[in-house]
Scaffold this motif. Structure first.
Motif, PDB file in Angstrom:
ATOM      1  N   ILE A  44       1.223   7.139  -0.954  1.00 26.49           N
ATOM      2  CA  ILE A  44       1.818   8.271  -1.683  1.00 26.49           C
ATOM      3  C   ILE A  44       0.761   8.948  -2.553  1.00 26.49           C
ATOM      4  N   GLY A  45      -0.084   8.151  -3.168  1.00 24.23           N
ATOM      5  CA  GLY A  45      -1.149   8.711  -4.008  1.00 24.23           C
ATOM      6  C   GLY A  45      -2.106   9.568  -3.201  1.00 24.23           C
ATOM      7  N   LEU A 102      -2.000  17.119  -1.379  1.00 30.48           N
ATOM      8  CA  LEU A 102      -1.194  18.276  -1.783  1.00 30.48           C
ATOM      9  C   LEU A 102      -1.918  19.082  -2.867  1.00 30.48           C
ATOM     10  N   PRO A 130      10.744   1.695   6.957  1.00 31.01           N
ATOM     11  CA  PRO A 130      10.023   0.660   7.705  1.00 31.01           C
ATOM     12  C   PRO A 130       9.254   1.320   8.845  1.00 31.01           C
ATOM     13  N   VAL A 139       6.451  11.345   1.754  1.00 34.78           N
ATOM     14  CA  VAL A 139       6.916  10.280   0.851  1.00 34.78           C
ATOM     15  C   VAL A 139       8.102   9.559   1.481  1.00 34.78           C
ATOM     16  N   GLY A 191      -0.475  12.752  -2.365  1.00 33.06           N
ATOM     17  CA  GLY A 191      -0.413  13.613  -3.552  1.00 33.06           C
ATOM     18  C   GLY A 191      -1.729  14.334  -3.788  1.00 33.06           C
ATOM     19  N   ILE A 192      -2.826  13.616  -3.613  1.00 35.76           N
ATOM     20  CA  ILE A 192      -4.140  14.248  -3.787  1.00 35.76           C
ATOM     21  C   ILE A 192      -4.328  15.330  -2.721  1.00 35.76           C
ATOM     22  N   ILE A 238       0.820  -1.212   0.000  1.00 36.45           N
ATOM     23  CA  ILE A 238       0.000   0.000   0.000  1.00 36.45           C
ATOM     24  C   ILE A 238       0.856   1.265   0.000  1.00 36.45           C
ATOM     25  N   THR A 239       2.148   1.119  -0.213  1.00 36.53           N
ATOM     26  CA  THR A 239       2.990   2.323  -0.252  1.00 36.53           C
ATOM     27  C   THR A 239       2.519   3.263  -1.356  1.00 36.53           C
ATOM     28  N   GLY A 240       2.207   2.699  -2.509  1.00 42.72           N
ATOM     29  CA  GLY A 240       1.723   3.526  -3.611  1.00 42.72           C
ATOM     30  C   GLY A 240       0.419   4.221  -3.268  1.00 42.72           C
ATOM     31  N   TYR A 275       4.830  17.206   1.803  1.00 39.03           N
ATOM     32  CA  TYR A 275       4.592  16.064   0.904  1.00 39.03           C
ATOM     33  C   TYR A 275       5.877  15.245   0.745  1.00 39.03           C
ATOM     34  N   LEU A 303       8.403   5.475   2.750  1.00 46.46           N
ATOM     35  CA  LEU A 303       9.400   4.541   2.232  1.00 46.46           C
ATOM     36  C   LEU A 303      10.258   3.930   3.342  1.00 46.46           C
TER      37      LEU A 303
END
Lengths: 171, 733
Positions: B672-673, B679, B725, B719, B676-677, B667-669, B715, B723
């Motif tokens: 980040i997504g 931001l 642990p 991120v 991003g939204i 679920i890292t993506g 942001y 990334l």
């Protein structure tokens, strides 16, 4: 509008369920080893894939029932970590967490469990994935520049439309 | 199953972004299609909807199915993917005539104000028109196919996920352009000579034949990467290549031939194609009746005072379980204690999800307000009714308490100490009871409760809002029962007067105002998330402080859980700085730049009060991603904790011993997504607020720039945090 929102929420839930249903590479705990350590049936869970840096491991002794607390030791790459699994009358999870600094390759760890005078050892190999990079997340990261570009264009168009005759605007 | 095939399947993970995009497209299309079908039934027959949905299904089959797992090891699988992407999905999508339904599926305001400026952009129209010209589209198709099948590019795509995705995206785009020119979905203008489209179709079929034949008749492997890989299904690389070419030859030419034939038939058909129109509107249809009934049941459940009370009692029972287990249960590991799992793993995650999809649901069922039922009569009995001090009739006390809560949570590791958690809950009940008994209904929620302030700030991003339905009705209302209460029930506990209410701030979603209004003129309405942070809000410094703490607190809270930060010396000091000094200096610095940019015409305090709320969306995104991570990673941790508690009480829950397996998904993506939204929304709100401060575009840019920079830095920090642990709370010892 409410139906629309309901539909959006339902769709998001559906998508989430469909995502959750698939087997996948992940940063979440999954079984990395399972086997017998002497008299104990053991499962080891960790974030998957294990990457260089700190990682949390969980050692499960599912049928611990009435045998009292266990002491679990994990030895890996010269580093030793241990934890006590209490739960005097518990039949449930017994955990221990080891923080290990790992490098990207196949590595070996040894697990030793002591309980009620009995000792069991399990040695297992596990894979360590390379450290994740920003490039791997390019799709999620691209949301921001694309969004900013669209927003800037939108505002530019809005300012142009304010100056343009009313007949050219979309209603 | 073949062990290599099993390994490939095990390594496959569904692309979350594609699934969400496809889901969103289907929802929009379905909604827009239903509207258009009522108005233009002959233009939007049901088969078009079927085509569009089939196109989406084929797209997902190509990109979001286990087929993708085999594409890196088997050329045939990869060519099947390309065939689905370029020759099956696009024509099906266009046959669904999706342009107008997708637009009509959007809320009207989003279509008019969001898409409108682009739709009326002449340059964009010209660009799109040029792209969908048959000659251009065909040229792009051929170039994309040749470039991506050149061995260097192809092998880069097989070896790199990013290049592979880019390859598929470019194929999909050129195929959509090409098939648009063929299908000409409504409202595209039809050329005078429709049969001419058969020429590019013929050229495409010829190209496909030559291209495929080169695979079939070659005696060397084009892509050595396949020769190096373990072979799937005992097929060597050269045979695999020949089979892939043969498949492309037959299957690839088929859509071209079918399309060319149908086009020629339709172009030469001069018969009467008039159809009998279906009924325009069917208000009594079964689907509509069910929808209306569902809406009624949902509305009744949400609006019912009894339903709310029942939910509060359930929450109260959970709070009692937390207190009992926290005080009496085992303290280590905290993940086996209900006080370690219920509040810190589940409650926080579900709260942020509720805020995102609906609104301030926790305050609506808050168990701490149950004590009102006792405190009200007690204070009346003993005639104790004090006035809340005028100096504290703002948010400052709650902001200080919120900061203290965030600081102590990390410094004292409350999440890992069930005993402390239990006392925190007891303290909350006591404080709520005391403040409400002494100072009256709603005082605790509005001026003291730090959790409430968190929810008030976060609910600015919610899609629902309690609002007046028809403002003109309120102009003739003299009773103001929504505020004061009346024969139908109590009014607003937090003193919100509905006609002037702005957003969800101070709204506990209790719906007392909805029930109290004698004109039934108050309701729960859908709004654009974060719209209440716009220029309509009256700027206040205490709210600005809350917004800044809400935002910076999100990042400090998450950062304190990752290895590089958690092991820092002087963590309490650093945390204190991050919660107080850094936000304060950031706000003052941004305001100073804005003041300088506007020639000193705007006071710094005014700029801070006006623009700080723009930080709320990115802060909320961080809270959502962070809490969502913990809830997701430890979703099943309730089972062992409940099993252990039940054991202690002498019960035995079958199955609890083996529970605890996790759903595995990166679920890292997603995190980040989401950030991003956040931001992007913060940037958009900042810009709107900056334009409110000054009309000159350049000055507005200068005012907004430092705030956007702060959001962007946060942001970047977020991120980096994602990334690293992270502690698996709710699961670890």
């Amino acid at each position: 509008m409410r139906r629309f929102l309901l539909a959006v929420v339902s769709a998001a839930v559906l998508a989430g369920v469909s995502i959750a249903a698939g087997a996948a590479r992940a940063d979440l705990p999954q079984v990395i080893a399972r086997g017998s350590a002497g008299p104990f049936e053991v499962s080891v869970l960790a974030e998957a894939p294990i990457r260089p840096g700190m990682s949390s491991w969980i050692v499960w002794l599912p049928n611990a029932s009435t045998e009292g607390p266990a002491r679990v030791e994990i030895e890996h790459a010269g580093m030793r970590a241990s934890g006590t699994a209490p739960g005097r009358v518990s039949v449930h999870v017994h955990e221990a967490r080891a923080r290990t600094d790992t490098e990207a390759e196949m590595q070996t760890a040894t697990l030793t469990i002591h309980r009620a005078g009995q000792t069991g050892t399990l040695t297992f190999a596990f894979a360590v994935a390379p450290r994740p990079g920003l490039v791997d997340q390019w799709r999620a990261l691209s949301i921001v520049p694309i969004g900013l570009l669209v927003f800037a264009l939108h505002q530019w168009r809005v300012s142009r439309m304010r100056r343009a005759p009313a007949a050219t605007r979309v209603r | 199953m073949n062990p290599i095939a099993s390994a490939a399947l095990a390594a496959w993970s569904p692309p979350w972004d594609l699934l969400f995009a496809a889901t969103g497209a289907v929802v929009l299309y379905w909604r827009g299609f239903a509207k258009l079908r009522r108005q233009l039934p002959s233009r939007f027959p049901a088969w078009r909807r079927g085509c569009f949905l089939s196109g989406i299904a084929v797209l997902l089959g190509a990109l979001a199915s286990p087929l993708d797992a085999f594409a890196d090891g088997l050329l045939q699988a990869h060519m099947l993917q390309h065939w689905l992407l370029m020759m099956v999905a696009p024509p099906l999508l266009w046959l669904g005539a999706p342009v107008v339904p997708l637009m009509r599926g959007l809320p009207h305001g989003w279509l008019r104000r969001g898409l409108g400026p682009f739709l009326s952009w002449p340059a964009l129209r010209r660009f799109v028109d040029a792209g969908v010209r048959p000659g251009t589209a065909l040229a792009l198709w051929i170039v994309a196919t040749l470039v991506w099948h050149w061995p260097g590019a192809y092998q880069a795509a097989v070896r790199s996920r990013a290049w592979h995705d880019f390859e598929h995206l470019s194929f999909l785009i050129v195929a959509l352009l090409f098939w648009y020119a063929v299908a000409l979905p409504w409202p595209a203008r039809r050329p005078a000579n429709r049969a001419a489209i058969a020429i590019p179709l013929g050229i495409a079929a010829l190209f496909n034949t030559i291209f495929s034949a080169s695979f079939v008749f070659s005696d060397r492997v084009f892509y050595p990467v396949y020769a190096e890989m373990p072979r799937l299904f005992d097929v060597d690389a050269l045979t695999d290549q020949k089979l892939a070419g043969a498949f492309l030859w037959v299957a690839g030419s088929l859509p071209m031939v079918v399309a060319a034939t149908l086009t020629l038939i339709r172009a030469t058909d001069t018969g009467d194609r008039t159809r009998v129109a279906a009924p325009v509107d069917r208000p009594g249809s079964a689907g509509r009746r069910i929808a209306t009934r569902l809406k009624g049941i949902a509305a009744a459940a949400i609006g019912s005072r009894r339903a709310r009370k029942s939910a509060q009692i359930v929450m109260g029972a959970l709070a009692i379980a937390i207190v009992a287990d926290g005080l009496l249960g085992p303290q280590r590991p905290s993940a086996t204690n209900l006080a370690g799992v219920l509040p810190w793993t589940y409650w926080r995650g579900f709260v942020v999800v509720g805020l995102l999809v609906a609104g301030n649901l926790f305050c609506a069922v808050c168990p701490f307000t149950l004590t009102r039922a006792l405190s009200g009569p007690l204070s009346r009995r003993f005639a104790v009714k004090l006035r809340w001090p005028a100096r504290l009739r703002n948010r400052w006390l709650a902001v200080v308490l919120f900061a203290a809560y965030l600081w102590s949570y990390e410094v004292f590791a409350i999440w890992d100490r069930p005993w402390w958690t239990a006392w925190l809950v007891v303290g909350y009940f006591t404080a709520s009871f005391g403040v409400e008994a002494l100072f009256g209904r709603g005082t605790f929620c509005k001026h003291v409760c730090p959790i409430g302030q968190f929810h008030f700030a976060a609910s600015a991003n919610s899609p629902l809002e309690v609002r007046v339905l028809a403002p003109e009705v309120c102009t003739v209302c003299s009773s103001h029962d929504c505020l004061r209460g009346g024969p139908r029930g109590p009014g607003c506990a937090t003193d919100l007067f509905l006609p002037v209410k702005q957003g969800n701030l101070d709204c506990t979603f209790c719906l007392d105002c909805v029930r109290a209004c004698p004109n039934d003129n108050v309701g729960l309405q859908a709004v654009t998330p974060a719209s209440s942070l716009g220029p309509a809000r009256t700027p206040r410094l205490d709210f600005a402080a809350l917004a800044a703490l809400f935002c910076f607190g999100a990042f400090a809270n998450a950062a304190a859980m990752v290895a590089p930060v958690a092991g820092m010396p002087w963590l309490p000091l650093w945390l204190g700085l991050c919660l107080v000094a850094v936000p304060a200096f950031s706000l003052i610095g941004c305001a100073a730049v804005g003041r300088f940019a506007t020639g000193g015409s705007l006071p710094k305090a005014k700029l801070v009060a006006a623009l700080a709320p723009a930080l709320i969306p990115i802060g909320f995104a961080m809270w959502f991603a962070h809490f969502g991570f913990h809830t997701w990673t430890a979703m099943s941790s309730l089972v062992p904790a409940v099993g252990r508690a039940a054991d202690d009480l002498g019960f035995s829950l079958p199955g609890a011993a083996g529970a605890g397996g996790m759903a595995a998904f990166d679920i890292t993506g997603v995190e980040i997504g989401v950030l991003g939204i956040g931001l992007l929304v913060s940037t958009a709100v900042t810009w709107r607020l900056a334009r409110r401060q000054t009309t000159a575009t350049l000055s507005a840019l200068a005012v907004a720039a430092p705030w956007v920079l702060v959001s962007a830095l946060l942001y970047g920090l977020g991120v980096w945090i994602f990334l690293q642990p992270m502690e698996m709370r709710g699961m670890s010892m």
